[in-house]
Design a protein around this motif. Sequence first.
Motif, mmCIF file in Angstrom:
data_model
loop_
_atom_site.group_PDB
_atom_site.id
_atom_site.type_symbol
_atom_site.label_atom_id
_atom_site.label_comp_id
_atom_site.label_asym_id
_atom_site.label_seq_id
_atom_site.Cartn_x
_atom_site.Cartn_y
_atom_site.Cartn_z
ATOM 1 N N LYS A 321 4.326 -39.464 -39.221
ATOM 2 C CA LYS A 321 4.717 -38.079 -39.470
ATOM 3 C C LYS A 321 3.727 -37.144 -38.796
ATOM 4 O O LYS A 321 2.530 -37.415 -38.745
ATOM 5 C CB LYS A 321 4.751 -37.799 -40.975
ATOM 6 N N GLU A 322 4.234 -36.042 -38.275
ATOM 7 C CA GLU A 322 3.372 -35.056 -37.646
ATOM 8 C C GLU A 322 3.439 -33.743 -38.405
ATOM 9 O O GLU A 322 4.440 -33.440 -39.080
ATOM 10 C CB GLU A 322 3.766 -34.862 -36.174
ATOM 11 N N PHE A 323 2.368 -32.971 -38.287
ATOM 12 C CA PHE A 323 2.239 -31.750 -39.076
ATOM 13 C C PHE A 323 1.817 -30.598 -38.159
ATOM 14 O O PHE A 323 1.104 -30.796 -37.167
ATOM 15 C CB PHE A 323 1.201 -31.956 -40.185
ATOM 16 N N THR A 324 2.270 -29.421 -38.518
ATOM 17 C CA THR A 324 1.848 -28.224 -37.799
ATOM 18 C C THR A 324 0.500 -27.778 -38.356
ATOM 19 O O THR A 324 0.353 -27.583 -39.565
ATOM 20 C CB THR A 324 2.879 -27.097 -37.972
ATOM 21 N N LEU A 325 -0.475 -27.633 -37.450
ATOM 22 C CA LEU A 325 -1.848 -27.393 -37.875
ATOM 23 C C LEU A 325 -2.325 -26.003 -37.468
ATOM 24 O O LEU A 325 -1.772 -25.376 -36.560
ATOM 25 C CB LEU A 325 -2.755 -28.470 -37.267
ATOM 26 N N ALA A 336 -5.230 -34.340 -38.688
ATOM 27 C CA ALA A 336 -5.400 -33.441 -39.837
ATOM 28 C C ALA A 336 -6.729 -33.699 -40.539
ATOM 29 O O ALA A 336 -7.429 -32.756 -40.940
ATOM 30 C CB ALA A 336 -4.233 -33.614 -40.810
ATOM 31 N N ILE A 337 -7.103 -34.969 -40.678
ATOM 32 C CA ILE A 337 -8.370 -35.306 -41.336
ATOM 33 C C ILE A 337 -9.552 -34.802 -40.513
ATOM 34 O O ILE A 337 -10.492 -34.193 -41.047
ATOM 35 C CB ILE A 337 -8.483 -36.830 -41.571
ATOM 36 N N LEU A 338 -9.528 -35.029 -39.202
ATOM 37 C CA LEU A 338 -10.643 -34.589 -38.358
ATOM 38 C C LEU A 338 -10.782 -33.065 -38.375
ATOM 39 O O LEU A 338 -11.897 -32.538 -38.441
ATOM 40 C CB LEU A 338 -10.454 -35.090 -36.928
ATOM 41 N N LEU A 339 -9.664 -32.353 -38.323
ATOM 42 C CA LEU A 339 -9.719 -30.891 -38.403
ATOM 43 C C LEU A 339 -10.242 -30.445 -39.774
ATOM 44 O O LEU A 339 -10.963 -29.449 -39.881
ATOM 45 C CB LEU A 339 -8.343 -30.277 -38.142
ATOM 46 N N CYS A 363 -3.301 -27.467 -42.630
ATOM 47 C CA CYS A 363 -1.874 -27.679 -42.405
ATOM 48 C C CYS A 363 -1.109 -26.390 -42.716
ATOM 49 O O CYS A 363 -1.291 -25.796 -43.775
ATOM 50 C CB CYS A 363 -1.352 -28.819 -43.278
ATOM 51 N N ILE A 364 -0.252 -25.978 -41.800
ATOM 52 C CA ILE A 364 0.486 -24.732 -41.966
ATOM 53 C C ILE A 364 1.617 -24.860 -42.975
ATOM 54 O O ILE A 364 1.821 -23.995 -43.829
ATOM 55 C CB ILE A 364 1.066 -24.262 -40.607
#
Length: 429
Positions: A321-325, A336-339, A363-364
């Motif tokens: 799954k991908e997320f808007t960051l 997401a974890i690294l950010l 995460c947006i």
Amino acid sequence: MTDFVFEVFVPNGTPTHTYVKRAEEKNEEKLAAALDMPKMVISISGPSKTGKTALVDTLLTADRIIPITGQSLSSSNDLWQSVLRWIGGPEEVEKIKERILKAGAAGKVSAEAGVIIAKGKTEGEINGGIELSAATSQKFGIEFFESVVKELNESDFVVFLDDFHYIEEEVQIEIAKSVKAITERGVRVCVASVPYKSDDMVRANDELTGRTYSILFDYWTVDELKFIASSGFSALGVDIAPAIIDKIATEALGSPQLMQSLCLNLCLEKGIRNKQVLEERTEVSEAEYRAALERTTLQTDYSRTVEKLHTGAKERGTQRKEFTLKDESIGDVYRAILLALIENPPRLSFDYDEIMGRINKVCIDKTPVGSSVQLALKQMDGIAKDIKRDAPVLEWDDDKLEVTNPYFMFYLRSSQKIDHIHKKKSGMV
């Protein structure tokens, strides 16, 4: 002639102008007391880059320390052969039996003649008034241990065994036994390691219980790190705004070595290389500050590690799954974890709830579920250990993530590597 700034801020050595004696730790006093105790193994443990070696170098004169690194050892024989080589034995290590006093009263033997020769000198060269010659010599063979005892017992020299945790476990047991035996014969030994490996020496030989004097380091406070900056800038005749010093000290993540690097690179960015005539405050723009941070990342390279952690564990037949960051990128749970880790304030230790809270911030819209985050953290732990088993840059244990190297976190925050990975993936570079 070396520019003065390199004498003031010393990232990879022992500073003089910017050495900070940590009042609360009292480690100088503890080490001095330990050195006075006979037949005691000294154990110094603390996180990476927190000044363990600098403490030893500052308290002892350089010619008293015999530095050996654990990475180079595969047996106790290696250890004592390395000690003999350092104090002056030739490559095959020959036993010198005749020592002649070159200066001073003729015919008298110096008390210093028990040491073969100082590091960097060759047989027969004069050092401190003593000329060493080999009228009779014999190969040591397996006699390295006894030869070290003969040369160093009851002397002021200290064998400093750094990075004991890098030694293979079976070899640790052998070395721990020989260290115990040699300290009982009057040779001083100091062992350094990281905190989570601080008891390796005792575990390798439980007979060292009660015979080990432990000195524990912790990460430096922001106020302690600020003193490095204020004393160094003062020595250079430079006035830097307290707000800038606060920012640097926070970014140094408890590491005096990293603080030295940051201050040095800020000076280089401003063109300050020698003592200034203090007339007015030296202004530092945001662009100059960021450039100093990025310049400091050039002193270490974790690009491969970041790439592997960003890629994550290989999975078959499953689309992540991908997320808007918030950095306007789209990425999976690993990104997401690294950010989340590089969010402010800078930290090296995170519990699970804090990681999830930071992930929610980066995460947006949708966020990774907790089970996905925990699995990714476990796999990142494995990736870090695959890259460097003895010194992984991070470790995940149940519900706590520890970044074990301040330089890695600093690189993650300041190198722009994560942004570059996104641009490369998107075809923007």
